[in-house]
Structures are given as C-alpha cells and as structure tokens.
Design a protein around this motif. Structure first.
Motif, PDB file in Angstrom:
ATOM      1  N   GLN A   1       0.926   4.117  -3.021  1.00 41.66           N
ATOM      2  CA  GLN A   1       0.753   5.439  -2.781  1.00 41.66           C
ATOM      3  C   GLN A   1       1.806   6.367  -3.006  1.00 41.66           C
ATOM      4  O   GLN A   1       1.563   7.682  -3.216  1.00 41.66           O
ATOM      5  CB  GLN A   1       0.342   5.664  -1.276  1.00 41.66           C
ATOM      6  N   GLY A   2       3.040   5.985  -2.923  1.00 44.49           N
ATOM      7  CA  GLY A   2       4.334   6.806  -3.405  1.00 44.49           C
ATOM      8  C   GLY A   2       4.556   6.949  -4.688  1.00 44.49           C
ATOM      9  O   GLY A   2       5.577   7.551  -5.309  1.00 44.49           O
ATOM     10  N   LEU A   3       3.845   6.150  -5.588  1.00 47.82           N
ATOM     11  CA  LEU A   3       4.185   6.405  -7.160  1.00 47.82           C
ATOM     12  C   LEU A   3       3.339   7.494  -7.771  1.00 47.82           C
ATOM     13  O   LEU A   3       2.135   7.575  -7.646  1.00 47.82           O
ATOM     14  CB  LEU A   3       3.741   5.039  -7.768  1.00 47.82           C
ATOM     15  N   ASP A   4       4.258   8.321  -8.413  1.00 43.63           N
ATOM     16  CA  ASP A   4       3.645   9.183  -9.278  1.00 43.63           C
ATOM     17  C   ASP A   4       3.025   8.976 -10.598  1.00 43.63           C
ATOM     18  O   ASP A   4       1.954   9.415 -11.165  1.00 43.63           O
ATOM     19  CB  ASP A   4       4.742  10.287  -9.297  1.00 43.63           C
ATOM     20  N   ASP A   5       3.684   8.069 -11.211  1.00 41.67           N
ATOM     21  CA  ASP A   5       3.311   7.882 -12.716  1.00 41.67           C
ATOM     22  C   ASP A   5       2.181   6.653 -13.038  1.00 41.67           C
ATOM     23  O   ASP A   5       2.474   5.709 -13.609  1.00 41.67           O
ATOM     24  CB  ASP A   5       4.538   7.589 -13.679  1.00 41.67           C
ATOM     25  N   VAL A   6       1.200   6.568 -12.079  1.00 36.61           N
ATOM     26  CA  VAL A   6       0.186   5.668 -11.958  1.00 36.61           C
ATOM     27  C   VAL A   6      -1.210   6.299 -12.361  1.00 36.61           C
ATOM     28  O   VAL A   6      -1.499   7.162 -11.769  1.00 36.61           O
ATOM     29  CB  VAL A   6       0.345   4.735 -10.753  1.00 36.61           C
TER      30      VAL A   6
ATOM     31  N   VAL B   1       0.860  -1.110   0.147  1.00 38.02           N
ATOM     32  CA  VAL B   1       0.167  -0.094   0.137  1.00 38.02           C
ATOM     33  C   VAL B   1       0.794   1.208  -0.132  1.00 38.02           C
ATOM     34  O   VAL B   1       0.715   2.246  -0.809  1.00 38.02           O
ATOM     35  CB  VAL B   1      -1.007   0.129   1.177  1.00 38.02           C
ATOM     36  N   GLN B   2       1.903   1.135   0.763  1.00 42.16           N
ATOM     37  CA  GLN B   2       2.928   2.462   0.725  1.00 42.16           C
ATOM     38  C   GLN B   2       3.583   2.615  -0.345  1.00 42.16           C
ATOM     39  O   GLN B   2       3.667   3.991  -0.929  1.00 42.16           O
ATOM     40  CB  GLN B   2       3.954   2.058   1.847  1.00 42.16           C
ATOM     41  N   LEU B   3       4.045   1.646  -0.939  1.00 42.71           N
ATOM     42  CA  LEU B   3       4.715   1.817  -2.414  1.00 42.71           C
ATOM     43  C   LEU B   3       3.743   2.128  -3.538  1.00 42.71           C
ATOM     44  O   LEU B   3       4.256   3.348  -3.953  1.00 42.71           O
ATOM     45  CB  LEU B   3       5.447   0.420  -2.826  1.00 42.71           C
TER      46      LEU B   3
ATOM     47  N   GLN C   1      -4.575  -3.655 -14.190  1.00 42.46           N
ATOM     48  CA  GLN C   1      -4.321  -2.802 -13.554  1.00 42.46           C
ATOM     49  C   GLN C   1      -2.648  -2.662 -12.929  1.00 42.46           C
ATOM     50  O   GLN C   1      -2.204  -1.760 -12.434  1.00 42.46           O
ATOM     51  CB  GLN C   1      -5.325  -2.518 -12.373  1.00 42.46           C
ATOM     52  N   SER C   2      -2.468  -3.800 -12.796  1.00 44.78           N
ATOM     53  CA  SER C   2      -1.088  -4.375 -12.182  1.00 44.78           C
ATOM     54  C   SER C   2      -0.162  -4.053 -12.849  1.00 44.78           C
ATOM     55  O   SER C   2       1.170  -3.583 -12.319  1.00 44.78           O
ATOM     56  CB  SER C   2      -1.293  -5.827 -11.705  1.00 44.78           C
TER      57      SER C   2
ATOM     58  N   LYS D   1      -6.567   2.992  -7.333  1.00 44.97           N
ATOM     59  CA  LYS D   1      -7.531   3.184  -6.371  1.00 44.97           C
ATOM     60  C   LYS D   1      -8.067   1.545  -6.304  1.00 44.97           C
ATOM     61  O   LYS D   1      -8.308   0.860  -5.275  1.00 44.97           O
ATOM     62  CB  LYS D   1      -8.610   3.920  -6.871  1.00 44.97           C
ATOM     63  N   ILE D   2      -8.113   0.977  -7.522  1.00 48.84           N
ATOM     64  CA  ILE D   2      -8.498  -0.412  -7.591  1.00 48.84           C
ATOM     65  C   ILE D   2      -7.491  -1.271  -6.856  1.00 48.84           C
ATOM     66  O   ILE D   2      -8.126  -2.261  -6.153  1.00 48.84           O
ATOM     67  CB  ILE D   2      -8.567  -1.062  -9.137  1.00 48.84           C
ATOM     68  N   LEU D   3      -6.245  -0.946  -6.911  1.00 48.88           N
ATOM     69  CA  LEU D   3      -5.167  -2.161  -6.570  1.00 48.88           C
ATOM     70  C   LEU D   3      -5.127  -1.725  -5.036  1.00 48.88           C
ATOM     71  O   LEU D   3      -4.895  -2.822  -4.136  1.00 48.88           O
ATOM     72  CB  LEU D   3      -3.901  -1.706  -7.294  1.00 48.88           C
ATOM     73  N   LEU D   4      -5.126  -0.461  -4.576  1.00 51.77           N
ATOM     74  CA  LEU D   4      -5.219  -0.358  -3.203  1.00 51.77           C
ATOM     75  C   LEU D   4      -6.327  -0.763  -2.578  1.00 51.77           C
ATOM     76  O   LEU D   4      -6.363  -1.340  -1.204  1.00 51.77           O
ATOM     77  CB  LEU D   4      -5.162   1.100  -2.929  1.00 51.77           C
TER      78      LEU D   4
END
Length: 272
Positions: free
Chosen positions: A85-90, A81-83, A229-230, A96-99
């Motif tokens: 959330q920290g990605l900008d180019d997504v 989850v942390q990783l 999504q992944s 949201k689906i992955l989280l």
C-alpha cells in the motif's frame, strides 16, 4: 529480584490482554503488540538461562510456540499489505490483485489460529516467576554484565561478507540485547544509557524495515500464478532492502565506534 518479576508480570499481562482481543478479531495493532511482548518474554527467559544454565527456557516456552508462530504468520501478512500500500511506483490493478491474495491468506491464517486456540483451550499464558525458579538476586547481579557483553560482542563482531542469514542473526541478537536491557527497567541503579538506546533503536528500525521486505518478497513468491503481478513489486522491494542494508552497515559501524570510545573513556576515568 522483585523488579524483574514486576517486568515479567507486566509482559504476561500484556500478552494475555492482546491474546483475548486477537481471539475475537486478529486486528493489526493487538497482533503486533502481542508479538513484541512475546519476543521480550522469550529474551527474558533466555537471559535467565544464561544466569542459571539448569533452567529449561525452551521447555518453559514450548507449550506456546505453535501459538506464537501462527500469530507470526498473521503479522507477516499485515506487514506485506502495509508495504504494498505504501509503494507509489506500482500498477494499481496489479497491487489490487496482490492485496486481495494477501488478505485472503490473512483470513486463512486467522482461521487456523482460532482453530488452534479452540483445540488447545489456550485462553491465557502462564510462566514461572524468577522467585519460583529459585534464581538468586546475587547470581543475577554477578552474571548480568557477562551475559550482556557476550551478546554485544556477537552483535559488534565482524564476520567478513555478510549474507541475509547473518544480518538476520544480528537483528535477532540486537533485539535480545535490547530486551534484556529493558528487563532491568524497574530495578533501581540499572538504568540503561540513553545514548546507547538511541543508537540501538535506529539500527533496529533499519534492520526491521529490511526484514519486512525480505518476508514480503517470500510471501509474494508463494502465490502460484501471480508472478507477473509480483515481480515488479519484488524488484522495488529488493532495491529498498539493499539501501536499508547499506544504511544498517553504516549505523552498525557507528554503534561499534561508540562502544569503543565509551570503553576508552571508562578506562581513563577508572585508572586516571
């Protein structure tokens, strides 16, 4: 050695404190702190086994292994989850689906953990002390250097082409070496070299960040129907893990050279 028993007692107190908190609410901080303390405790008992080969370290830890593992699953979810959330180019909708899928998995793992605690009535962890196991201070002092050097040689050794499994093994060995150095924190005259600790921490951080991405990729691939999504996220994480391993190689070489120069300086001092 009373100083080692003090270290052990502190670890067990931290583990049990966080275990009580996690049973109420498996939040990220206590889960992380619990896992770190468990890894330190595991390294400690395997160190004692290296001192006294008759010690059944695996047997001592076995009653709690499934508990440690189940909390590890929760921790893996928190990291993923942390990783993300920290990605900008997504893409925001994709993330949201992955989280959502990851948080659902975390809730499921938390439920399994709580059920396991209820079934096994695990409210605290207990381990025998150094004095109770009858390991003498003399034996510890005689074997300490040999045991640490044996691990260090495996960390610094070159093994040709390094794959993910070999890097993971280096990471585990480095952590165990660090934890074993820390075990003597309360022992007079056994202070670790600060320069070495700084280098270990940098290398641990790089390998830890790399491993976080490996774990997250595995988790994302475990969700059926979310490949679309992944895959963009996985592509970014793979690029990051290559960069992190490249940096880890550089710092491992620096750490190796530091030890070589330290040995040379020590020899000159000793023999004039």
């Amino acid at each position: 050695m009373n100083c080692l028993d003090k270290y052990r007692s502190n670890l067990i107190a931290k583990i049990n404190k966080n275990l009580r908190i996690i049973q109420e609410a498996p939040e990220e901080g206590p889960v992380h702190d619990f896992r770190v303390a468990v890894k330190r405790l595991t390294a400690f008992y395997y160190f004692l086994k290296d001192i006294d080969s008759s010690l059944k370290a695996k047997k001592i830890l076995k009653p709690y292994r499934s508990l440690f593992k189940s909390i590890g699953h929760i921790r893996d979810g928190h990291i993923a989850v942390q990783l993300i959330q920290g990605l900008d180019d997504v893409n925001l909708a994709e993330s949201k689906i992955l989280l959502g899928a990851l948080r659902s998995r975390i809730r499921k793992d938390c439920g399994l953990f709580k059920k396991q605690v209820r079934l096994n009535a695990r409210v605290s962890i207990r381990m025998p002390s150094v004095s109770a196991m009858g390991i003498s201070e003399r034996a510890i002092l005689q074997r300490k250097g040999i045991t640490l050097n044996k691990i260090l040689l495996r960390i610094l050794g070159t093994e040709g082409r390094m794959n993910a499994d070999k890097w993971h093994n280096k990471r585990v060995l480095l952590k165990r070496y660090h934890h074993k150095l820390d075990a003597f924190h309360f022992c007079p005259g056994h202070k670790s070299d600060e320069d070495e600790l700084k280098q270990i921490k940098i290398l641990e951080q790089l390998l830890g960040d790399w491993h976080d991405r490996v774990v997250t990729i595995q988790l994302l691939r475990s969700f059926p129907g979310l490949e679309a999504q992944s895959e963009p996220v996985i592509a970014i994480l793979k690029k990051q893990d290559r960069l992190l391993l490249g940096s880890a190689k550089i710092y491992l070489d620096k750490y190796r050279k530091w030890h070589e120069s330290t040995l040379i300086a020590s020899s000159r001092t000793r023999y004039g």
